[in-house]
Design a protein around this motif. Structure first.
Motif, PDB file in Angstrom:
ATOM      1  N   ASN A  63      19.193 -32.872  12.345  1.00  0.00           N
ATOM      2  CA  ASN A  63      20.184 -31.849  12.007  1.00  0.00           C
ATOM      3  C   ASN A  63      20.861 -31.434  13.303  1.00  0.00           C
ATOM      4  N   THR A 121      13.026 -33.164   8.228  1.00  0.00           N
ATOM      5  CA  THR A 121      13.862 -33.062   9.426  1.00  0.00           C
ATOM      6  C   THR A 121      12.957 -32.880  10.633  1.00  0.00           C
ATOM      7  N   LEU A 309      26.351 -34.764  11.150  1.00  0.00           N
ATOM      8  CA  LEU A 309      26.117 -33.910   9.992  1.00  0.00           C
ATOM      9  C   LEU A 309      25.107 -32.822  10.324  1.00  0.00           C
ATOM     10  N   MET A 318      18.372 -32.387   5.199  1.00  0.00           N
ATOM     11  CA  MET A 318      19.463 -33.293   5.515  1.00  0.00           C
ATOM     12  C   MET A 318      19.696 -34.345   4.430  1.00  0.00           C
ATOM     13  N   GLU A 321      21.996 -32.616   2.256  1.00  0.00           N
ATOM     14  CA  GLU A 321      23.276 -32.414   2.939  1.00  0.00           C
ATOM     15  C   GLU A 321      24.136 -33.665   2.933  1.00  0.00           C
ATOM     16  N   LEU A 322      23.534 -34.831   3.099  1.00  0.00           N
ATOM     17  CA  LEU A 322      24.345 -36.055   3.099  1.00  0.00           C
ATOM     18  C   LEU A 322      24.900 -36.334   1.705  1.00  0.00           C
ATOM     19  N   ALA A 348      24.927 -39.014   8.663  1.00  0.00           N
ATOM     20  CA  ALA A 348      23.591 -38.418   8.750  1.00  0.00           C
ATOM     21  C   ALA A 348      22.605 -39.249   9.561  1.00  0.00           C
ATOM     22  N   ASN A 352      24.290 -39.176  13.751  1.00  0.00           N
ATOM     23  CA  ASN A 352      23.349 -38.176  14.262  1.00  0.00           C
ATOM     24  C   ASN A 352      22.412 -38.784  15.295  1.00  0.00           C
TER      25      ASN A 352
END
Length: 445
Positions: A63, A121, A309, A318, A321-322, A348, A352
């Motif tokens: 993240n 995460t 992201l 995450m 989130e993706l 992501a 990242n």
């Protein structure tokens, strides 16, 4: 050395390999080897193993923009329902951060860190603010995160919104933290950036001081960028420049600078971000929650800008989130073709990972030899045959939000069968609730 065996490995390596009945050899904090279980067992016959019995095995998620101090925001008393972004800042976030004490900072980081690990995460880039408790605030966060074993980049959010004295404390907190983490003794799980809130809350004097300090330390910066129109409107009114031009003129942009959001940008500003190799972090869930708009992510990706992201403090899941990233852009453009699952994975996973490589010496975010042994095990068993061609579709649309079973960070087990290792979670959450009561009581004063 020990082995994780009999897993369905989603490597996210350069070839995006899927290894059925695969195994990972872990030596200290790094991945030593990866391959078919039978071959890895033959190669390391004396190594102890953990049979995951066909479960999914992935690299830990990253993240690249969050706010750990947001732990006590959910359910907090708010004076009236905010109707715009400035009211959200003033009635929620700027009231909350001013109510935090040193112990509140520690428990915010501890419970949010627990939730991060439980969502898979393993690396976070935090952006902290506590105007009434600035000195050593990043140490309190680091203490909590190291207790959990998380990998993190930390910074303090400098702003003039609480006056020059507190702004100066913020400058010094970044200086102290960056200097300590560039020393020989620094912990490899930690790194540092120079934190800034946003252009519209930073005076010319403070921003210039921050630029001089951050550039002298070669730390890069972590700042909110054009999250709402207010950032551009106030910056242009006060300084006769757009946000990006103002930051560029002071040398704040660059390959180690993280600019979160980037929603309201002109074509010339996007050009500058490309020229300076500045990092942009997309936060779709937060942007939807605050109703601020949709970042021109697709355009920036076409320009080969490094877009990652993050969550902006709205949790640390995450994987969710993706999925939000893909759904948001399809809806915004009324076109189901514009944001493929592979594009969501690019932000992501691949991007990242590239962002993290600019701040940490050891590669993270992939299952490959010599990468960090940051690994998550999910007891989920796909009903389809996975390959490099369909892995994106499966991760974005097929993976269920089931609890993460086991997590390793730097080769150390930090979550086992859904429970944080070495932490009395019930006691931590009881103490956090007591802290939340005190924080909320101060909000009403």
């Amino acid at each position: 050395m020990f082995l994780l065996t009999n897993g369905l490995l989603l490597t996210f390596d350069s070839r995006n390999r899927v290894i059925d009945n695969g195994a990972i050899a872990i030596d200290g904090s790094l991945i030593k080897d990866i391959g078919a279980t039978a071959a890895i067992k033959r190669k390391y016959p004396t190594a102890k193993g953990y049979d995951v019995n066909g479960a999914l095995v992935l690299p830990g998620m990253i993240n690249v923009h969050t706010h750990l101090y947001s732990a006590f925001a959910c359910g907090m008393p708010v004076s009236g329902s905010p109707t715009n972004f400035v009211q959200i800042l003033k009635r929620i976030w700027w009231k909350l951060d001013c109510a935090l004490t040193e112990e509140d900072i520690y428990y915010s980081a501890l419970v949010t860190g627990i939730e991060a690990i439980k969502s898979g995460t393993t690396t976070i880039f935090d952006h902290h603010s506590s105007p009434r408790a600035v000195p050593n605030s990043l140490e309190h966060i680091a203490r909590a995160l190291l207790q959990l074993g998380l990998r993190a980049n930390l910074c303090y959010e400098v702003s003039d919104r609480d006056g020059n004295r507190i702004a100066q404390q913020g400058l010094q907190e970044n200086l102290r933290w960056i200097t300590n983490n560039c020393s020989v003794q620094h912990n490899p799980l930690l790194s540092a950036s120079f934190g800034l809130h946003a252009s519209f809350t930073l005076s010319e004097s403070t921003l210039r001081q921050a630029a001089e300090l951050g550039n002298s330390l070669n730390s890069g910066f972590h700042i909110h960028l054009a999250e709402d129109t207010v950032d551009q409107v106030i910056t242009k009114k006060k300084y006769r420049k757009s946000v990006v031009h103002r930051l560029a003129d002071l040398g704040i942009l660059g390959k180690k600078t993280i600019a979160a959001h980037g929603i309201y940008l002109s074509a010339s500003e996007i050009d500058i971000l490309k020229q300076t190799d500045t990092i942009i972090v997309h936060n779709p869930g937060s942007n939807m929650n605050n109703a601020v708009g949709v970042a021109p992510v697709i355009e920036m990706l076409k320009r080969n800008i490094l877009v990652g992201l993050g969550t902006d403090g709205l949790g640390n899941d995450m994987i969710t989130e993706l999925r939000l990233a893909g759904l948001l852009h399809k809806l915004a453009q009324h076109d189901p073709r514009v944001f493929s699952p592979e594009l969501a994975l690019k932000l992501a996973i691949e991007n990242n990972r590239k962002i993290t490589a600019r701040f940490f010496a050891v590669p993270v975010g992939m299952l490959t030899p010599d990468a960090a042994a940051d690994i998550i095990v999910i007891k989920q068993y796909p009903a389809i045959n996975l390959s490099a061609k369909n892995i994106g579709s499966y991760v974005v649309y097929g993976m269920r939000p089931v609890p993460i079973d086991t997590v390793y960070i730097a080769g150390k087990k930090v979550l086992e069968h859904g429970k944080i290792c070495g932490i009395d979670e019930q006691k931590v959450y009881q103490q956090a609730r007591e802290r939340a009561k005190r924080v909320w009581s101060r909000l009403l004063q």
